[in-house]
Design a protein around this motif. Structure first.
Motif, PDB file in Angstrom:
ATOM      1  N   VAL A   4      30.128 -35.064   3.199  1.00  0.00           N
ATOM      2  CA  VAL A   4      30.568 -35.200   4.845  1.00  0.00           C
ATOM      3  C   VAL A   4      30.592 -33.344   5.349  1.00  0.00           C
ATOM      4  O   VAL A   4      29.706 -32.499   5.280  1.00  0.00           O
ATOM      5  CB  VAL A   4      31.416 -35.002   5.515  1.00  0.00           C
ATOM      6  CG1 VAL A   4      32.005 -34.353   7.051  1.00  0.00           C
ATOM      7  CG2 VAL A   4      31.667 -37.129   5.353  1.00  0.00           C
ATOM      8  N   ALA A   5      31.130 -32.784   4.432  1.00  0.00           N
ATOM      9  CA  ALA A   5      30.754 -30.519   3.937  1.00  0.00           C
ATOM     10  C   ALA A   5      29.695 -29.902   4.240  1.00  0.00           C
ATOM     11  O   ALA A   5      29.381 -29.090   4.458  1.00  0.00           O
ATOM     12  CB  ALA A   5      32.189 -30.204   3.249  1.00  0.00           C
ATOM     13  N   THR A   6      28.833 -31.012   3.178  1.00  0.00           N
ATOM     14  CA  THR A   6      27.888 -29.923   3.120  1.00  0.00           C
ATOM     15  C   THR A   6      26.554 -30.384   3.508  1.00  0.00           C
ATOM     16  O   THR A   6      25.693 -30.096   3.607  1.00  0.00           O
ATOM     17  CB  THR A   6      27.930 -30.157   1.267  1.00  0.00           C
ATOM     18  OG1 THR A   6      27.316 -31.679   0.895  1.00  0.00           O
ATOM     19  CG2 THR A   6      28.706 -29.130   0.621  1.00  0.00           C
ATOM     20  N   LEU A   7      26.173 -32.048   3.716  1.00  0.00           N
ATOM     21  CA  LEU A   7      25.033 -32.066   3.631  1.00  0.00           C
ATOM     22  C   LEU A   7      24.941 -31.707   5.203  1.00  0.00           C
ATOM     23  O   LEU A   7      25.831 -32.772   6.061  1.00  0.00           O
ATOM     24  CB  LEU A   7      24.864 -34.362   3.857  1.00  0.00           C
ATOM     25  CG  LEU A   7      24.447 -34.913   2.925  1.00  0.00           C
ATOM     26  CD1 LEU A   7      24.901 -36.484   3.197  1.00  0.00           C
ATOM     27  CD2 LEU A   7      23.385 -34.749   2.391  1.00  0.00           C
ATOM     28  N   SER A  22      23.046 -22.873  -4.581  1.00  0.00           N
ATOM     29  CA  SER A  22      25.153 -22.991  -4.896  1.00  0.00           C
ATOM     30  C   SER A  22      25.269 -24.354  -5.900  1.00  0.00           C
ATOM     31  O   SER A  22      24.117 -24.371  -6.600  1.00  0.00           O
ATOM     32  CB  SER A  22      24.696 -24.918  -3.295  1.00  0.00           C
ATOM     33  OG  SER A  22      23.718 -25.795  -3.566  1.00  0.00           O
ATOM     34  N   LEU A  23      26.175 -24.057  -6.066  1.00  0.00           N
ATOM     35  CA  LEU A  23      26.994 -24.749  -7.348  1.00  0.00           C
ATOM     36  C   LEU A  23      28.199 -26.014  -7.126  1.00  0.00           C
ATOM     37  O   LEU A  23      28.760 -25.401  -5.749  1.00  0.00           O
ATOM     38  CB  LEU A  23      27.506 -23.590  -8.088  1.00  0.00           C
ATOM     39  CG  LEU A  23      27.757 -24.522  -9.742  1.00  0.00           C
ATOM     40  CD1 LEU A  23      26.902 -25.480 -10.208  1.00  0.00           C
ATOM     41  CD2 LEU A  23      28.748 -23.194 -10.353  1.00  0.00           C
ATOM     42  N   ARG A  24      27.962 -27.043  -7.417  1.00  0.00           N
ATOM     43  CA  ARG A  24      29.173 -27.935  -7.672  1.00  0.00           C
ATOM     44  C   ARG A  24      30.143 -27.989  -9.040  1.00  0.00           C
ATOM     45  O   ARG A  24      29.028 -28.915  -9.606  1.00  0.00           O
ATOM     46  CB  ARG A  24      28.888 -29.205  -6.922  1.00  0.00           C
ATOM     47  CG  ARG A  24      28.014 -28.741  -5.128  1.00  0.00           C
ATOM     48  CD  ARG A  24      27.242 -30.305  -4.974  1.00  0.00           C
ATOM     49  NE  ARG A  24      26.725 -30.431  -3.655  1.00  0.00           N
ATOM     50  CZ  ARG A  24      26.226 -31.679  -2.960  1.00  0.00           C
ATOM     51  NH1 ARG A  24      26.377 -32.552  -3.420  1.00  0.00           N
ATOM     52  NH2 ARG A  24      25.450 -30.859  -2.230  1.00  0.00           N
ATOM     53  N   GLU A  25      31.551 -28.707  -8.161  1.00  0.00           N
ATOM     54  CA  GLU A  25      32.093 -28.782  -9.762  1.00  0.00           C
ATOM     55  C   GLU A  25      32.752 -30.446  -9.132  1.00  0.00           C
ATOM     56  O   GLU A  25      33.934 -30.192  -7.756  1.00  0.00           O
ATOM     57  CB  GLU A  25      32.687 -27.977 -10.489  1.00  0.00           C
ATOM     58  CG  GLU A  25      32.386 -27.068 -11.358  1.00  0.00           C
ATOM     59  CD  GLU A  25      33.557 -26.282 -12.498  1.00  0.00           C
ATOM     60  OE1 GLU A  25      34.559 -26.341 -11.861  1.00  0.00           O
ATOM     61  OE2 GLU A  25      33.388 -25.937 -12.876  1.00  0.00           O
ATOM     62  N   GLU A  37      39.686 -33.607  -7.604  1.00  0.00           N
ATOM     63  CA  GLU A  37      38.770 -31.825  -7.296  1.00  0.00           C
ATOM     64  C   GLU A  37      37.484 -31.722  -7.600  1.00  0.00           C
ATOM     65  O   GLU A  37      36.852 -32.103  -7.928  1.00  0.00           O
ATOM     66  CB  GLU A  37      40.125 -31.171  -8.345  1.00  0.00           C
ATOM     67  CG  GLU A  37      40.016 -29.773  -8.044  1.00  0.00           C
ATOM     68  CD  GLU A  37      40.865 -28.599  -9.230  1.00  0.00           C
ATOM     69  OE1 GLU A  37      41.378 -28.354  -8.623  1.00  0.00           O
ATOM     70  OE2 GLU A  37      40.050 -28.830  -9.891  1.00  0.00           O
ATOM     71  N   CYS A  38      37.607 -31.215  -6.270  1.00  0.00           N
ATOM     72  CA  CYS A  38      35.590 -30.897  -5.993  1.00  0.00           C
ATOM     73  C   CYS A  38      35.426 -29.614  -5.371  1.00  0.00           C
ATOM     74  O   CYS A  38      36.496 -29.148  -4.801  1.00  0.00           O
ATOM     75  CB  CYS A  38      34.972 -31.657  -5.182  1.00  0.00           C
ATOM     76  SG  CYS A  38      34.489 -33.705  -5.177  1.00  0.00           S
ATOM     77  N   PHE A  39      35.158 -28.839  -5.894  1.00  0.00           N
ATOM     78  CA  PHE A  39      34.567 -27.335  -5.287  1.00  0.00           C
ATOM     79  C   PHE A  39      33.194 -27.588  -5.065  1.00  0.00           C
ATOM     80  O   PHE A  39      32.296 -27.537  -6.039  1.00  0.00           O
ATOM     81  CB  PHE A  39      34.960 -26.055  -6.794  1.00  0.00           C
ATOM     82  CG  PHE A  39      36.358 -26.050  -7.433  1.00  0.00           C
ATOM     83  CD1 PHE A  39      36.789 -24.651  -6.386  1.00  0.00           C
ATOM     84  CD2 PHE A  39      36.708 -27.379  -7.952  1.00  0.00           C
ATOM     85  CE1 PHE A  39      38.135 -25.135  -6.932  1.00  0.00           C
ATOM     86  CE2 PHE A  39      38.430 -27.082  -8.445  1.00  0.00           C
ATOM     87  CZ  PHE A  39      38.879 -25.626  -7.748  1.00  0.00           C
ATOM     88  N   VAL A  40      32.179 -26.504  -3.949  1.00  0.00           N
ATOM     89  CA  VAL A  40      31.114 -26.252  -3.670  1.00  0.00           C
ATOM     90  C   VAL A  40      31.182 -24.887  -4.106  1.00  0.00           C
ATOM     91  O   VAL A  40      31.816 -24.522  -2.047  1.00  0.00           O
ATOM     92  CB  VAL A  40      30.813 -27.432  -2.502  1.00  0.00           C
ATOM     93  CG1 VAL A  40      29.028 -27.001  -2.003  1.00  0.00           C
ATOM     94  CG2 VAL A  40      31.402 -28.833  -2.822  1.00  0.00           C
ATOM     95  N   GLY A  63      32.599 -21.640   0.720  1.00  0.00           N
ATOM     96  CA  GLY A  63      32.984 -23.389  -0.643  1.00  0.00           C
ATOM     97  C   GLY A  63      34.174 -23.913  -0.352  1.00  0.00           C
ATOM     98  O   GLY A  63      35.061 -23.051   0.777  1.00  0.00           O
ATOM     99  N   TRP A  64      34.401 -25.029  -0.301  1.00  0.00           N
ATOM    100  CA  TRP A  64      35.177 -25.500  -0.224  1.00  0.00           C
ATOM    101  C   TRP A  64      36.079 -26.042  -1.975  1.00  0.00           C
ATOM    102  O   TRP A  64      35.069 -26.376  -2.432  1.00  0.00           O
ATOM    103  CB  TRP A  64      33.979 -26.732   0.075  1.00  0.00           C
ATOM    104  CG  TRP A  64      33.431 -26.642   1.358  1.00  0.00           C
ATOM    105  CD1 TRP A  64      32.470 -26.200   1.879  1.00  0.00           C
ATOM    106  CD2 TRP A  64      34.468 -27.401   2.838  1.00  0.00           C
ATOM    107  NE1 TRP A  64      31.802 -26.313   2.871  1.00  0.00           N
ATOM    108  CE2 TRP A  64      32.870 -26.635   4.041  1.00  0.00           C
ATOM    109  CE3 TRP A  64      35.194 -27.404   3.227  1.00  0.00           C
ATOM    110  CZ2 TRP A  64      32.821 -26.713   4.975  1.00  0.00           C
ATOM    111  CZ3 TRP A  64      35.427 -27.914   4.919  1.00  0.00           C
ATOM    112  CH2 TRP A  64      34.045 -27.405   5.380  1.00  0.00           C
TER     113      TRP A  64
END
Length: 295
Positions: free
Chosen positions: A71-74, A120-123, A128-131, A156-157
């Protein structure tokens, strides 16, 4: 399959900075609390541009960290919860977690809209999620007439599972460049961190768009339109892909269509513990488009 990312160092540097910023509240100045979001700001010696931060929570485990991150990124979701967001395009997917993008932000007349060329980079994990996003120079994303190119230093989030639910941290430091009236700039600094609360409001009201939970094919692009609830994804290579779709977003159920793979790809729809639908598409072999729509 992955593509060499020419901006990998910039992305990793931004992720390291973001983790450092989000890992503590030391050095942050509390501003106020609005609509359940705690707002903070700080400056550092490297830049006079303020870094802003919003912190909020979702109580309970109706949603996962992956789903909140979706929801935060799309862009299709962001168009609803962020009234300053105009549009964006993925210029290149280097891997499922790395991309090159272009985005455009609205501005009231007579201020020019701002655009960003960034990586952008995601983990992502269950707990735990990092964007993270940061500006880069890339010849495939030239400056756009009628826009001022902003410099996204870091944004980032951090979305983590806690003992009581999901905690969301949103941090941004952006140089909007060009002339900006002081009053408008202050308003931006105050409003941007409230995005954390806007994401919570969206997911509580609408649920989440179809969210990828596994992909062994080559992930190319995805798109979601909030108004029609149509989700589409383009993949290539060989493998399979799985999504979870929200029963809140699709109360009447879903339909899945597949184009490509020589007609050999198949979909299976199951139900999880939260009554959401889990969609699996197997037998992918070559360029394939999968669409998920409401019944």
């Amino acid at each position: 399959m992955t593509i060499a990312n020419p901006h990998a160092k910039a992305a990793q540097k931004a992720l390291s900075l973001f983790k450092e910023l989000s890992g503590t509240l030391d050095g942050w100045e509390f501003s106020e609390e609005q609509e359940g979001v705690k707002l903070y700001h700080k400056t550092d010696d490297s830049s006079p541009i303020a870094i802003v931060r919003g912190e909020t929570d979702i109580q309970g485990y109706e949603f996962t960290t992956y789903q909140v991150a979706s929801v935060a990124t799309l862009p299709g979701c962001r168009k609803i919860w962020d009234d300053k967001f105009d549009t964006s395009e993925i210029k290149e997917m280097y891997s499922r977690s790395e991309s090159l993008f272009w985005s455009k932000l609205k501005a009231p007349w007579p201020i020019y809209p701002r655009d960003i060329a960034g990586t952008s980079l995601r983990e992502l994990s269950d707990k735990e999620c990092f964007v993270v996003m940061t500006s880069v120079d890339d010849e495939s994303v030239p400056e756009v007439s009628g826009c001022v190119r902003a410099n996204l230093i870091v944004s980032g989030w951090k979305i983590i599972k806690t003992d009581t639910g999901i905690h969301i941290t949103y941090i941004t430091q952006i140089d909007l460049a060009g002339y900006i009236p002081t009053s408008f700039l202050k308003n931006i600094e105050q409003q941007v961190p409230l995005c954390a609360g806007a994401v919570v409001n969206y997911i509580n009201e609408h649920g989440f768009a179809p969210t990828t939970i596994e992909c062994t094919a080559q992930f190319k692009t995805e798109n979601f339109e909030h108004g029609t609830k149509e989700y589409s994804c383009n993949v290539d290579g060989a493998g399979e892909i799985r999504w979870v779709s929200s029963t809140k977003m699709y109360p009447n159920g879903i339909k899945v269509s597949i184009i490509g793979s020589g007609g050999n790809a198949q979909s299976i729809v199951e139900t999880d513990d939260h009554n959401n639908k889990v969609i699996s598409v197997t037998g992918i072999n070559g360029p394939t488009t999968i669409k998920i729509i409401s019944k």
